[in-house]
Motif scaffolding. Structure first.
Motif, PDB file in Angstrom:
ATOM      1  N   PHE A  15       0.851  -1.169   0.000  1.00  0.00           N
ATOM      2  CA  PHE A  15       0.000   0.000   0.000  1.00  0.00           C
ATOM      3  C   PHE A  15       0.895   1.230   0.000  1.00  0.00           C
ATOM      4  O   PHE A  15       1.923   1.254   0.666  1.00  0.00           O
ATOM      5  N   ARG A  16       0.539   2.255  -0.738  1.00  0.00           N
ATOM      6  CA  ARG A  16       1.309   3.496  -0.796  1.00  0.00           C
ATOM      7  C   ARG A  16       0.374   4.649  -0.458  1.00  0.00           C
ATOM      8  O   ARG A  16      -0.775   4.673  -0.881  1.00  0.00           O
ATOM      9  N   MET A  17       0.881   5.627   0.311  1.00  0.00           N
ATOM     10  CA  MET A  17       0.077   6.780   0.689  1.00  0.00           C
ATOM     11  C   MET A  17       0.946   8.033   0.701  1.00  0.00           C
ATOM     12  O   MET A  17       2.107   7.990   1.102  1.00  0.00           O
ATOM     13  N   LEU A  18       0.394   9.148   0.230  1.00  0.00           N
ATOM     14  CA  LEU A  18       1.055  10.453   0.289  1.00  0.00           C
ATOM     15  C   LEU A  18       0.030  11.441   0.836  1.00  0.00           C
ATOM     16  O   LEU A  18      -1.067  11.563   0.295  1.00  0.00           O
ATOM     17  N   ALA A  19       0.376  12.110   1.919  1.00  0.00           N
ATOM     18  CA  ALA A  19      -0.544  13.054   2.548  1.00  0.00           C
ATOM     19  C   ALA A  19       0.146  14.401   2.748  1.00  0.00           C
ATOM     20  O   ALA A  19       1.323  14.457   3.093  1.00  0.00           O
ATOM     21  N   ASP A  20      -0.594  15.477   2.499  1.00  0.00           N
ATOM     22  CA  ASP A  20      -0.131  16.822   2.822  1.00  0.00           C
ATOM     23  C   ASP A  20      -1.305  17.618   3.369  1.00  0.00           C
ATOM     24  O   ASP A  20      -2.360  17.064   3.661  1.00  0.00           O
ATOM     25  N   ARG A  21      -1.161  18.934   3.509  1.00  0.00           N
ATOM     26  CA  ARG A  21      -2.219  19.752   4.096  1.00  0.00           C
ATOM     27  C   ARG A  21      -3.486  19.781   3.253  1.00  0.00           C
ATOM     28  O   ARG A  21      -4.571  20.021   3.765  1.00  0.00           O
ATOM     29  N   HIS A  22      -3.372  19.565   1.947  1.00  0.00           N
ATOM     30  CA  HIS A  22      -4.503  19.744   1.045  1.00  0.00           C
ATOM     31  C   HIS A  22      -5.222  18.457   0.656  1.00  0.00           C
ATOM     32  O   HIS A  22      -6.420  18.481   0.394  1.00  0.00           O
ATOM     33  N   GLN A  23      -4.500  17.359   0.552  1.00  0.00           N
ATOM     34  CA  GLN A  23      -5.140  16.118   0.121  1.00  0.00           C
ATOM     35  C   GLN A  23      -4.310  14.917   0.525  1.00  0.00           C
ATOM     36  O   GLN A  23      -3.142  15.041   0.889  1.00  0.00           O
ATOM     37  N   THR A  24      -4.925  13.760   0.415  1.00  0.00           N
ATOM     38  CA  THR A  24      -4.259  12.485   0.667  1.00  0.00           C
ATOM     39  C   THR A  24      -4.529  11.580  -0.521  1.00  0.00           C
ATOM     40  O   THR A  24      -5.656  11.443  -0.958  1.00  0.00           O
ATOM     41  N   ASP A  25      -3.462  10.985  -1.069  1.00  0.00           N
ATOM     42  CA  ASP A  25      -3.590  10.059  -2.193  1.00  0.00           C
ATOM     43  C   ASP A  25      -3.144   8.671  -1.748  1.00  0.00           C
ATOM     44  O   ASP A  25      -2.209   8.524  -0.955  1.00  0.00           O
ATOM     45  N   PHE A  26      -3.789   7.664  -2.309  1.00  0.00           N
ATOM     46  CA  PHE A  26      -3.487   6.275  -1.994  1.00  0.00           C
ATOM     47  C   PHE A  26      -3.160   5.523  -3.277  1.00  0.00           C
ATOM     48  O   PHE A  26      -3.549   5.928  -4.370  1.00  0.00           O
ATOM     49  N   GLY A  27      -2.443   4.427  -3.139  1.00  0.00           N
ATOM     50  CA  GLY A  27      -2.130   3.593  -4.289  1.00  0.00           C
ATOM     51  C   GLY A  27      -1.647   2.226  -3.854  1.00  0.00           C
ATOM     52  O   GLY A  27      -1.639   1.895  -2.667  1.00  0.00           O
ATOM     53  N   VAL A  28      -1.246   1.439  -4.832  1.00  0.00           N
ATOM     54  CA  VAL A  28      -0.704   0.103  -4.593  1.00  0.00           C
ATOM     55  C   VAL A  28       0.745   0.084  -5.043  1.00  0.00           C
ATOM     56  O   VAL A  28       1.191   0.942  -5.817  1.00  0.00           O
ATOM     57  N   ASN A  29       1.485  -0.911  -4.581  1.00  0.00           N
ATOM     58  CA  ASN A  29       2.908  -0.973  -4.890  1.00  0.00           C
ATOM     59  C   ASN A  29       3.362  -2.420  -4.994  1.00  0.00           C
ATOM     60  O   ASN A  29       2.931  -3.266  -4.225  1.00  0.00           O
ATOM     61  N   PHE A  30       4.233  -2.692  -5.952  1.00  0.00           N
ATOM     62  CA  PHE A  30       4.926  -3.971  -6.077  1.00  0.00           C
ATOM     63  C   PHE A  30       6.407  -3.702  -5.880  1.00  0.00           C
ATOM     64  O   PHE A  30       6.936  -2.720  -6.405  1.00  0.00           O
ATOM     65  N   THR A  31       7.090  -4.533  -5.124  1.00  0.00           N
ATOM     66  CA  THR A  31       8.524  -4.356  -4.912  1.00  0.00           C
ATOM     67  C   THR A  31       9.264  -5.663  -5.168  1.00  0.00           C
ATOM     68  O   THR A  31       8.732  -6.751  -4.934  1.00  0.00           O
ATOM     69  N   TYR A  32      10.483  -5.535  -5.677  1.00  0.00           N
ATOM     70  CA  TYR A  32      11.366  -6.676  -5.906  1.00  0.00           C
ATOM     71  C   TYR A  32      12.786  -6.198  -5.637  1.00  0.00           C
ATOM     72  O   TYR A  32      13.199  -5.161  -6.154  1.00  0.00           O
ATOM     73  N   GLY A  33      13.515  -6.902  -4.822  1.00  0.00           N
ATOM     74  CA  GLY A  33      14.876  -6.472  -4.510  1.00  0.00           C
ATOM     75  C   GLY A  33      15.718  -7.607  -3.986  1.00  0.00           C
ATOM     76  O   GLY A  33      15.253  -8.740  -3.819  1.00  0.00           O
ATOM     77  N   GLY A  34      16.961  -7.272  -3.728  1.00  0.00           N
ATOM     78  CA  GLY A  34      17.857  -8.281  -3.200  1.00  0.00           C
ATOM     79  C   GLY A  34      19.179  -7.705  -2.755  1.00  0.00           C
ATOM     80  O   GLY A  34      19.506  -6.548  -3.018  1.00  0.00           O
ATOM     81  N   ASP A  35      19.917  -8.535  -2.047  1.00  0.00           N
ATOM     82  CA  ASP A  35      21.259  -8.198  -1.583  1.00  0.00           C
ATOM     83  C   ASP A  35      22.191  -9.343  -1.943  1.00  0.00           C
ATOM     84  O   ASP A  35      21.841 -10.519  -1.808  1.00  0.00           O
ATOM     85  N   TRP A  36      23.385  -8.985  -2.403  1.00  0.00           N
ATOM     86  CA  TRP A  36      24.398  -9.957  -2.802  1.00  0.00           C
ATOM     87  C   TRP A  36      25.613  -9.739  -1.930  1.00  0.00           C
ATOM     88  O   TRP A  36      26.024  -8.595  -1.698  1.00  0.00           O
ATOM     89  N   PHE A  37      26.192 -10.808  -1.424  1.00  0.00           N
ATOM     90  CA  PHE A  37      27.350 -10.759  -0.540  1.00  0.00           C
ATOM     91  C   PHE A  37      28.537 -11.415  -1.242  1.00  0.00           C
ATOM     92  O   PHE A  37      28.846 -12.579  -0.988  1.00  0.00           O
ATOM     93  N   PRO A  38      29.225 -10.687  -2.156  1.00  0.00           N
ATOM     94  CA  PRO A  38      30.292 -11.308  -2.952  1.00  0.00           C
ATOM     95  C   PRO A  38      31.480 -11.769  -2.109  1.00  0.00           C
ATOM     96  O   PRO A  38      31.987 -12.865  -2.316  1.00  0.00           O
ATOM     97  N   ILE A  39      31.949 -10.946  -1.197  1.00  0.00           N
ATOM     98  CA  ILE A  39      33.022 -11.290  -0.257  1.00  0.00           C
ATOM     99  C   ILE A  39      32.760 -10.539   1.040  1.00  0.00           C
ATOM    100  O   ILE A  39      32.158  -9.463   1.040  1.00  0.00           O
ATOM    101  N   ARG A  40      33.192 -11.105   2.147  1.00  0.00           N
ATOM    102  CA  ARG A  40      33.048 -10.409   3.429  1.00  0.00           C
ATOM    103  C   ARG A  40      33.934  -9.184   3.431  1.00  0.00           C
ATOM    104  O   ARG A  40      35.067  -9.285   3.013  1.00  0.00           O
ATOM    105  N   PRO A  41      33.506  -8.052   3.831  1.00  0.00           N
ATOM    106  CA  PRO A  41      32.231  -7.636   4.410  1.00  0.00           C
ATOM    107  C   PRO A  41      31.336  -6.878   3.427  1.00  0.00           C
ATOM    108  O   PRO A  41      30.471  -6.114   3.831  1.00  0.00           O
TER     109      PRO A  41
END
Length: 99
Positions: A15-41
């Motif tokens: 769920f996504r939301m943006l609110a300010d003094r004048h209005q509030t907007d809503f939306g949906v969100n898809f996320t995809y991500g990752g972390d790679w650990f090639p060598i310590r650290p």
């Protein structure tokens, strides 16, 4: 959704939301991500988000590289956010804790 000693990936819907003094907007969100650990650290990460906010489309991408020491990561990267026809972008630095 996938983990290995060399990396991890995640995805989700939300769920996504943006609110300010004048209005509030809503939306949906898809996320995809990752972390790679090639060598310590070293950690290389990235995320992609797409969705809506009111009648506007939203796209967000972020890429970073950092180093972990005692569960604390110092990182630097670049962040790009587009809401409708407006771009917000630039370099970033940060600190996060892994647990």
């Amino acid at each position: 959704f996938a983990q290995h000693e060399m990396g991890s990936f995640y995805s989700g819907l939300g769920f996504r939301m943006l609110a300010d003094r004048h209005q509030t907007d809503f939306g949906v969100n898809f996320t995809y991500g990752g972390d790679w650990f090639p060598i310590r650290p070293i950690v290389v990460g990235g995320v992609f988000d797409a969705g809506t906010l009111g009648y506007a489309g939203v796209v967000h991408t972020r890429a970073s590289i950092g180093a972990i020491w005692n569960g604390c990561e110092v990182y630097a990267g670049y962040d790009f956010l587009r809401v409708g026809h407006v771009n917000l972008q630039g370099p970033m630095i940060g600190l996060r804790w892994w647990f």
